[in-house]
Write a protein that holds these residues in place. Structure first.
Motif, PDB file in Angstrom:
ATOM      1  N   LEU A 157      47.290  32.678 -31.306  1.00  0.00           N
ATOM      2  CA  LEU A 157      48.422  33.608 -31.385  1.00  0.00           C
ATOM      3  C   LEU A 157      48.363  34.615 -30.245  1.00  0.00           C
ATOM      4  CD1 LEU A 157      50.905  34.404 -32.997  1.00  0.00           C
ATOM      5  CD2 LEU A 157      49.449  35.831 -34.429  1.00  0.00           C
ATOM      6  N   GLN A 158      47.182  35.101 -29.937  1.00  0.00           N
ATOM      7  CA  GLN A 158      47.006  36.048 -28.837  1.00  0.00           C
ATOM      8  C   GLN A 158      47.397  35.402 -27.503  1.00  0.00           C
ATOM      9  OE1 GLN A 158      42.969  37.300 -28.234  1.00  0.00           O
ATOM     10  NE2 GLN A 158      43.497  38.644 -26.537  1.00  0.00           N
ATOM     11  N   LEU A 159      46.975  34.172 -27.283  1.00  0.00           N
ATOM     12  CA  LEU A 159      47.321  33.459 -26.060  1.00  0.00           C
ATOM     13  C   LEU A 159      48.822  33.227 -25.957  1.00  0.00           C
ATOM     14  CD1 LEU A 159      44.450  30.817 -25.920  1.00  0.00           C
ATOM     15  CD2 LEU A 159      44.723  32.833 -24.480  1.00  0.00           C
ATOM     16  N   LYS A 160      49.438  32.903 -27.079  1.00  0.00           N
ATOM     17  CA  LYS A 160      50.890  32.689 -27.102  1.00  0.00           C
ATOM     18  C   LYS A 160      51.617  33.966 -26.668  1.00  0.00           C
ATOM     19  CE  LYS A 160      54.678  31.310 -30.083  1.00  0.00           C
ATOM     20  NZ  LYS A 160      55.111  30.996 -31.425  1.00  0.00           N
ATOM     21  N   ARG A 161      51.171  35.102 -27.169  1.00  0.00           N
ATOM     22  CA  ARG A 161      51.788  36.385 -26.786  1.00  0.00           C
ATOM     23  C   ARG A 161      51.605  36.661 -25.288  1.00  0.00           C
ATOM     24  NH1 ARG A 161      49.312  39.078 -31.880  1.00  0.00           N
ATOM     25  NH2 ARG A 161      50.916  38.620 -33.405  1.00  0.00           N
TER      26      ARG A 161
END
Length: 93
Positions: free
Chosen positions: A83-87
């Motif tokens: 999720l952090q990478l997606k953001r």
């Protein structure tokens, strides 16, 4: 022949300037091409804006490529890290 006419004859077209702008993002330009491009960009606002935007896009693509290479093993990441990478990726889009 007056100076203005000589300078005008030496100037490259907008098509040539955009070609050189694109080329400069991926490979080096010859000194003559750098001078011609710089002279054109100083006198043509639309091409100057194109060149600036072209550089920004190229820089962002390079960052995304670098980021994706560093995180290519995404299947081993936790859901929180994914999720952090997606953001982070969405910031570039």
């Amino acid at each position: 022949m007056n100076i203005k006419r000589r300078l005008y004859k030496m100037m490259i077209s907008c098509d040539q300037a955009t070609f050189l702008s694109d080329k400069s993002q991926y490979e080096g330009l010859k000194v003559k091409d750098k001078i011609n491009l710089h002279a054109h960009l100083m006198s043509c606002k639309p091409c100057s804006e194109y060149h600036k935007q072209n550089k920004i896009i190229t820089d962002r693509i390079k960052k995304v490529k670098k980021f994706s290479l560093e995180h290519s093993r995404i299947d081993k990441l936790s859901e929180a890290k994914k999720l952090q990478l997606k953001r982070e990726i969405e910031k570039f889009l």
